[in-house]
Design an enzyme around this catalytic site. Structure first.
Site, mmCIF file in Angstrom:
data_model
loop_
_atom_site.group_PDB
_atom_site.id
_atom_site.type_symbol
_atom_site.label_atom_id
_atom_site.label_comp_id
_atom_site.label_asym_id
_atom_site.label_seq_id
_atom_site.Cartn_x
_atom_site.Cartn_y
_atom_site.Cartn_z
ATOM 1 N N SER A 1 6.125 -1.663 -2.081
ATOM 2 C CA SER A 1 6.209 -2.574 -3.235
ATOM 3 C C SER A 1 5.223 -2.140 -4.319
ATOM 4 O O SER A 1 4.226 -2.814 -4.569
ATOM 5 C CB SER A 1 5.968 -4.029 -2.816
ATOM 6 O OG SER A 1 4.849 -4.188 -1.982
ATOM 7 N N GLY B 1 -0.760 2.578 6.594
ATOM 8 C CA GLY B 1 -1.006 1.816 7.815
ATOM 9 C C GLY B 1 -0.420 0.418 7.800
ATOM 10 O O GLY B 1 -0.652 -0.370 8.716
ATOM 11 N N LYS B 2 0.355 0.100 6.773
ATOM 12 C CA LYS B 2 0.940 -1.236 6.632
ATOM 13 C C LYS B 2 1.725 -1.655 7.870
ATOM 14 O O LYS B 2 1.486 -2.715 8.454
ATOM 15 C CB LYS B 2 1.879 -1.291 5.418
ATOM 16 C CG LYS B 2 1.244 -0.966 4.092
ATOM 17 C CD LYS B 2 2.252 -1.076 2.954
ATOM 18 C CE LYS B 2 3.456 -0.158 3.129
ATOM 19 N NZ LYS B 2 3.094 1.267 3.155
ATOM 20 N N GLY C 1 0.844 -1.190 0.000
ATOM 21 C CA GLY C 1 0.000 0.000 0.000
ATOM 22 C C GLY C 1 0.879 1.239 0.000
ATOM 23 O O GLY C 1 2.105 1.155 0.124
#
Length: 207
Positions: A112, A43-44, A38
């Site tokens: 990513s 918020g990952k 994301g």
């Protein structure tokens, strides 16, 4: 520019004395990778940190690979060009694969941004018959910019950072993620519980 060509010669894979099944049975676990992707500030890492704590408290072997942390060591020689981003993800895919093979629930939290790189990480796991779950932390860029805990969006908008994902570099959203989280609509705890429920449904955790 980085390269993925194998330069070593006269090397051979050395199998151990126990099978994956024997290892997993002894550890009472099933290895896999949850690949959180994301935008920056989506918020990952926050969700991955909280999930790691919950899983470990449940007695599940778990380890988190975080984008910034990895760039302090393993990938400290990589920048943010498209080539370096690809190599960054390739290395993480290889490390995550080893962790999963060892019976660890591996959590990776990396922007990513490119579909092809994430697909390669998935393919690495599939080749070794390991389970790989793409988790799309689908937070709108407006919310990410509002959060902006590191001030990166502000710098990117001001032209102080070049090639910033979502501003002047693309983010290619997953086409068919196994799980989609919406931190703009759900709390961190709710997102964690969605992950736990997903893992239980997949047979990774006992319900």
């Amino acid at each position: 520019m980085t390269t993925t060509a194998t330069k070593s010669t006269n090397i051979h894979w050395h199998d151990g004395n126990i099978t994956r099944e024997e290892r997993w049975k002894a550890l009472k676990c099933i290895g896999c990778t949850l690949w959180f992707t994301g935008l920056s500030a989506s918020g990952k890492s926050t969700i991955a940190c909280a999930l790691e704590q919950v899983l470990v408290q449940r007695g599940a072997p778990c380890y988190r690979l975080d984008g910034d942390n990895i760039r302090h060591g393993l990938n400290s020689n990589l920048g943010f060009s498209a080539e370096d981003r690809a190599e960054n993800i390739r290395r993480i895919g290889e490390v995550a694969k080893l962790f999963a093979d060892g019976g660890v629930i591996t959590l990776t939290s990396f922007i990513s941004p490119y579909l092809a790189d994430r697909d390669k990480a998935r393919a690495m796991h599939a080749k070794e018959d390991l389970r790989f779950f793409e988790v799309f932390v689908d937070t709108p860029i407006a919310v990410c910019e509002e959060r902006d805990p590191k001030g990166l969006y502000k710098k990117a908008r001001a032209g102080e950072i070049k090639g910033f994902t979502g501003i002047d570099d693309p983010y290619e959203a997953p086409k068919a993620p196994e799980l989609v989280l919406r931190p703009d609509k759900h709390t961190v705890d709710e997102c964690v519980q969605q992950c736990v429920a997903f893992l239980a449904k997949q047979g990774i955790l006992r319900a």
